[in-house]
Design an enzyme around this catalytic site. Structure first.
Site, short mmCIF file in Angstrom:
data_model
loop_
_atom_site.label_atom_id
_atom_site.label_comp_id
_atom_site.label_asym_id
_atom_site.label_seq_id
_atom_site.Cartn_x
_atom_site.Cartn_y
_atom_site.Cartn_z
N HIS A 1 3.10 -11.03 2.61
CA HIS A 1 1.98 -10.76 3.50
C HIS A 1 2.37 -11.09 4.94
CE1 HIS A 1 -0.46 -10.75 -0.20
NE2 HIS A 1 -1.36 -10.08 0.51
N LYS B 1 -1.42 -15.10 7.31
CA LYS B 1 -2.11 -15.48 6.06
C LYS B 1 -1.99 -16.98 5.82
CE LYS B 1 -2.70 -14.19 1.23
NZ LYS B 1 -4.16 -14.25 1.35
#
Ligand code: NAD
Length: 269
Positions: free
Chosen positions: A156, A160
């Site tokens: 990600h 995040k």
């Protein structure tokens, strides 16, 4: 009449995408937009914030002030904020779609309890493709699981805050449930140093955080002589936003209870 949607965390990555998705869907109306009470964006027009032009909905910092104006609240924020929003929806008898990830076991239990009184749809991933992958994982685990090493990789963007991703954990849960294993006992989160040989029953998780990756997940079933990899790659947050709004429409016609995207898509067997 259009379904009245409230969006909280409206200045966030998912919040802005949700406003764009609502404005593109004539069956939905943006009825409330929320941010942190201390946000500098309170009072701004939610549509202008999301780049879709004025929507006539000012960003509010108090869920209690607006919850009466909506049918369903869509929440992609932080666990603490989500729990407060669940309580507000319960108080007002409104449905809530929860996309936030990173809850503790106790927080999950609190949400389950609130779902006795209101419809709640909670999913670690609202994309249709990922939910299809959950089904494929069941089949793969049932067919190959006992003879293969199972590893889950996720990547990600650099912003995040929780790891492994909620989606990776859900994938691990599907595999563990199918094989009758307890994920709490068999999960291995990252490896370093003298780890010893791999135990067959373990399910490994590897996390990458880099750049602007929207969300990649691969589950590998590696047996002797062959391996199967089930991969999903999200290229835009719109996949999550559209799924969450599909869930909101579905949820607006449901009795109180805790549902997930498998229920919304009719994939539960
Ligand atoms: P983000 O940080 O860009 O946005 C979160 C927003 O919530 C911020 O604007 C923040 O100010 C706001 N917020 C915090 N506290 C608040 C409060 N008390 N009231 C109102 N707003 C508040 O994060 P993001 O990338 O949009 O992700 C948000 C969450 O959604 C994360 O937990 C992420 O893992 C999850 N997520 C889930 C899915 C899914 O399909 N389920 C998809 C993408 C992201």
């Amino acid at each position: 009449m259009s379904l009245r949607i409230g969006i909280t965390g409206v200045a966030g990555r998912m919040g802005r995408t949700l406003v764009q998705a609502v404005s593109a869907d004539s069956r939905l109306a943006l009825a409330a937009a929320l941010e942190r009470p201390e946000s500098t964006l309170l009072g701004a027009d939610a549509g202008e914030l999301a780049g879709v032009g004025k929507q006539g909905v000012a960003v509010s910092g108090a869920v209690a002030d607006v919850v009466g104006d909506i049918d369903v609240l869509v929440d992609f924020t932080l666990p603490a904020a989500t729990l407060a929003n669940v309580a507000a929806c319960r108080e007002a008898g409104r449905a809530i779609v929860i996309g936030t990830t990173g809850f503790t076991g106790a927080e999950e239990a609190g949400i389950r309890e609130a779902a006795a009184d209101i419809p709640v749809c909670k999913a670690s991933n609202f994309s249709t493709g990922v939910n299809l992958c959950f089904k494929l994982l069941e089949t793969a685990a049932a067919t190959l699981g006992e003879e293969s090493d199972i590893e889950i990789y996720e990547a990600h963007h650099r912003h995040k805050v929780d790891a492994p991703s909620g989606t990776a954990l859900s994938m691990g849960q599907v595999v563990a449930d199918t094989l009758g294993r307890d994920l709490n006992k068999v999960a291995v989160y990252g490896r370093e140093g003298q780890t010893g040989a791999r135990a067959r029953d373990t399910i490994g998780f590897a996390t990458v955080r880099a750049g602007d990756i929207v969300g990649d997940h691969t589950v590998t079933f590696a047996a002797d002589g062959e391996r199967v990899e089930i991969t999903h790659k999200a290229s835009s947050r719109m996949a999550f936003a559209r799924g969450a709004l599909r869930a909101a429409a579905w949820l607006s016609e449901r009795e109180p209870g805790l549902y997930d995207m498998q229920d919304v898509l009719g994939l539960r067997t």
